[in-house]
Design an enzyme around this catalytic site. Structure first.
Site, PDB file in Angstrom:
ATOM      1  N   ASP A 127       0.868  -1.168   0.000  1.00 28.17           N
ATOM      2  CA  ASP A 127       0.000   0.000   0.000  1.00 28.17           C
ATOM      3  C   ASP A 127       0.914   1.229   0.000  1.00 28.17           C
ATOM      4  OD1 ASP A 127      -1.437   2.287   1.443  1.00 28.17           O
ATOM      5  OD2 ASP A 127      -3.080   0.893   1.179  1.00 28.17           O
ATOM      6  N   CYS A 130       1.233   2.971   3.626  1.00 26.16           N
ATOM      7  CA  CYS A 130       1.623   2.179   4.793  1.00 26.16           C
ATOM      8  C   CYS A 130       3.069   2.487   5.204  1.00 26.16           C
ATOM      9  CB  CYS A 130       1.441   0.698   4.446  1.00 26.16           C
ATOM     10  SG  CYS A 130       2.511  -0.459   5.291  1.00 26.16           S
ATOM     11  N   CYS A 133       5.483  -0.316   4.618  1.00 25.61           N
ATOM     12  CA  CYS A 133       5.651  -0.501   3.171  1.00 25.61           C
ATOM     13  C   CYS A 133       6.665   0.512   2.642  1.00 25.61           C
ATOM     14  CB  CYS A 133       4.321  -0.316   2.449  1.00 25.61           C
ATOM     15  SG  CYS A 133       3.062  -1.537   2.857  1.00 25.61           S
ATOM     16  N   ARG A 157      -5.449  -0.595   1.534  1.00 25.70           N
ATOM     17  CA  ARG A 157      -6.038  -1.005   2.804  1.00 25.70           C
ATOM     18  C   ARG A 157      -7.423  -0.421   3.040  1.00 25.70           C
ATOM     19  NH1 ARG A 157      -1.828   1.011   6.851  1.00 25.70           N
ATOM     20  NH2 ARG A 157      -1.758   2.679   5.294  1.00 25.70           N
TER      21      ARG A 157
END
Length: 242
Positions: A127, A130, A133, A157
């Protein structure tokens, strides 16, 4: 790793008992069990087979693995572990093989950061917003230097449709998607773009794999590693499953 919500399936399971009681199944009639799960929970049953526990079937669905009794009267959603084999996660083992096959149709939609001296390939559901991430992406060169090729699939998400999904579509549809991904992961705006990026299909695939947070790393054998793994730790994990 940030979890946004538990499976919507849990809510469905809370209201399903009446539907289960109203339908019927006999013996080892797996087709009837498939239909029962589909009707009661609105899930797609990809496959169903006997589980490691007697009198219990293992159903692989588009919302992960479910367990249902042979008579169709009882349902269990969770992980099975083998106490005699070091707490081996039998549910995870059941999903690993199917994951590899199910990713193949979306290989052309993956954003790939290829290692020059490729030793391993991992697929990561990611994502753009995130935190972990972003941390993982900022270490991409180190993953690649260790011989790890990283393939990205989208897992917005906030779900699909959402502004989050639209942003990820813009990344996938950019003239240079890898560059756009880097910009998005660093909090920069990406020019809006639209194309057949299959963001919805990628997201739904992640749901079928039992993913509800990012990053989620799929190893070469289909094993799911939830959450961020530093480059050297991921390499050790990959070497340990060879």
């Amino acid at each position: 790793m940030k979890f946004t919500r538990t499976f919507s399936l849990i809510a469905a399971m809370m209201i399903a008992p009446a539907a289960f009681a109203a339908s019927s199944s006999t013996g080892d009639d797996t087709e009837a069990l498939k239909q029962k799960l589909s009707d009661a929970l609105s899930v797609e049953v990809i496959s169903i087979k006997p589980s490691p526990i007697s009198e219990l079937y293992e159903a692989f669905t588009d919302r992960g693995v479910l367990y249902i009794t042979k008579d169709g009267s009882k349902l269990f959603h969770g992980n099975l572990y083998d106490l005699d084999k070091g707490m081996k996660n039998l549910t995870e083992a059941a999903m690993s093989g199917p994951r590899v096959d199910m990713m193949k149709p979306l290989e052309d939609s993956m954003l790939v950061y290829k290692a020059k001296n490729e030793k391993h390939v991992v697929t990561i559901f990611t994502d753009v917003s995130c935190g972990y991430c972003r941390k993982l992406h900022n270490e991409m060169q180190e993953y690649n230097d260790l011989g790890i090729t990283v393939r990205y699939l989208a897992f917005p998400r906030a779900g699909v449709p959402s502004a989050n999904a639209d942003e990820m579509e813009s990344v996938w549809c950019a003239a240079d998607p890898l560059k756009a991904m880097g910009a998005a992961k660093n909090g920069k705006a990406v020019k809006q773009a639209s194309c057949d990026a299959k963001i919805k299909e990628q997201y739904e695939l992640g749901q079928a794999f039992g993913i509800n947070g990012t990053p989620a790393i799929i190893l070469e054998d289909g094993t799911l590693i939830p959450g961020y793994q530093p480059p050297k730790a991921l390499l050790r994990t990959l070497e340990s499953v060879q």
